[in-house]
Design an enzyme around this catalytic site. Structure first.
Site: not given
Ligand code: PAF
Length: 312
Positions: A56, A61-62, A174, A202, A212
């Site tokens: 979460g 990036g996610h 990555q 990213v 996060s």
């Protein structure tokens, strides 16, 4: 624009129960294969389920992992679970950002059909599992040295998620290079029928890899943290000389007062063991550093092949 492309994506179904998720995925597979076989000229391959495992606090990036998952398959499941098994004593398990509503809102425009967001009780009804996947020696290095038991906990939950979702493929970032290496090795060692896809890191405009945990950083720390990726870029530029690459990275990272380097190592991509000076071939530079109280990691590929000899 076609009528089809104007349809608003529906919000994901958020499912907390393992049995309900399995039921919904069975239905979704049946629906997807019926739709496929109705389409003229379609080959009759079975629908592919692709998992994006996350904890979460989703960021761009996610979302890039989700986009890759959508290219790879027909039914995407994003799991959101802050896995207690991979946090050590004194780590940020309790304070780790839990932002389910915002995460679901971020996924809604992408048309992700399923979010699997179980509780710890659903995943570990009898408390921490007695049975674990062990990461082996490579799991005790770098991140594993700093966070003993982290990779066993990570692999155990990833194996559980693979079994729960029954996914055909899973997408990882990555940025967590050692995690990717260990997941791939687990899949090979245990013959898990899951294709592992790795999506590029990213970065913010400063080069800072999205994480996060970046939300723990002050603005000044965020700026200072840019030295980590700047160091890695300098290393890339200094390759193929491994020593020069390491020196270039140190030259930048060590001079940023807000960054306290924990490790900087060049590893072989197939063993994740440090390469020696004479090594020639593909490698990866891994870095972990504290910026204030926040621990960040990053990595880049290094091409340590000799440059082709000049023909005069
Ligand atoms: O990379 C992460 O967010 C976690 O380690 C993962 C793969 C979701 C397992 O908890």
């Amino acid at each position: 624009m076609s009528a089809e492309s104007q349809v608003e994506p529906t919000a994901p179904q958020v499912i907390g129960s393992i049995s309900e998720l399995r039921q919904r995925l069975t239905e979704a597979r049946l629906q997807a294969s019926a739709a496929t076989s109705r389409r003229a000229g379609d080959t009759r391959r079975s629908p592919r389920v692709v998992l994006v495992p996350t904890m979460g606090a989703l960021h761009a990036g996610h979302l890039s992992l989700v986009a890759r998952a959508q290219e790879l398959g027909d039914i995407v499941v994003v799991s959101i679970f802050v896995n207690p098994l991979q946090f050590g004593a004194g780590e940020d398990l309790d304070s780790y950002p839990r932002t389910l509503q915002a995460d679901v809102a971020a996924l809604a425009p992408l048309g992700v059909p399923f979010v699997f967001a179980p509780t710890a009780l659903e995943m570990y009804p009898n408390g921490p599992t007695a049975t674990r996947v062990t990461a082996g020696d490579a799991g005790t290095l770098y991140e594993g040295a700093a966070r003993p038991g982290h990779f066993d906990g990570m692999l155990t939950v990833v194996a559980k998620l693979f079994n729960i979702v029954g996914c055909d493929a899973a997408v990882f970032g990555q940025k967590d290079a050692q995690q990717v290496f260990l997941v791939r090795r687990m899949v090979a060692d245990l013959n898990l029928p899951v294709e592992i896809e790795v999506a590029p890191t990213v970065r913010e405009s400063t080069g800072l890899a999205l994480s996060s945990r970046n939300q723990y950083l002050t603005e000044a720390e965020k700026l200072g943290a840019g030295a980590i990726s700047a160091g890695l870029r300098a290393a890339e530029a200094a390759a193929p000389n491994a020593r020069a690459a390491v020196a270039a990275a140190h030259g930048i990272i060590d001079t940023q007062p807000l960054v306290k380097l924990e490790y900087l190592v060049v590893v072989h991509p197939q063993s994740f063991l440090p390469v020696d000076d004479g090594y020639r071939g593909a490698a990866r530079m891994l870095v972990a550093a504290y910026v204030g109280t926040t621990r960040l990691i990053d990595n880049v590929p290094l091409d340590l092949n000799s440059p082709p000899a000049r023909v005069s």
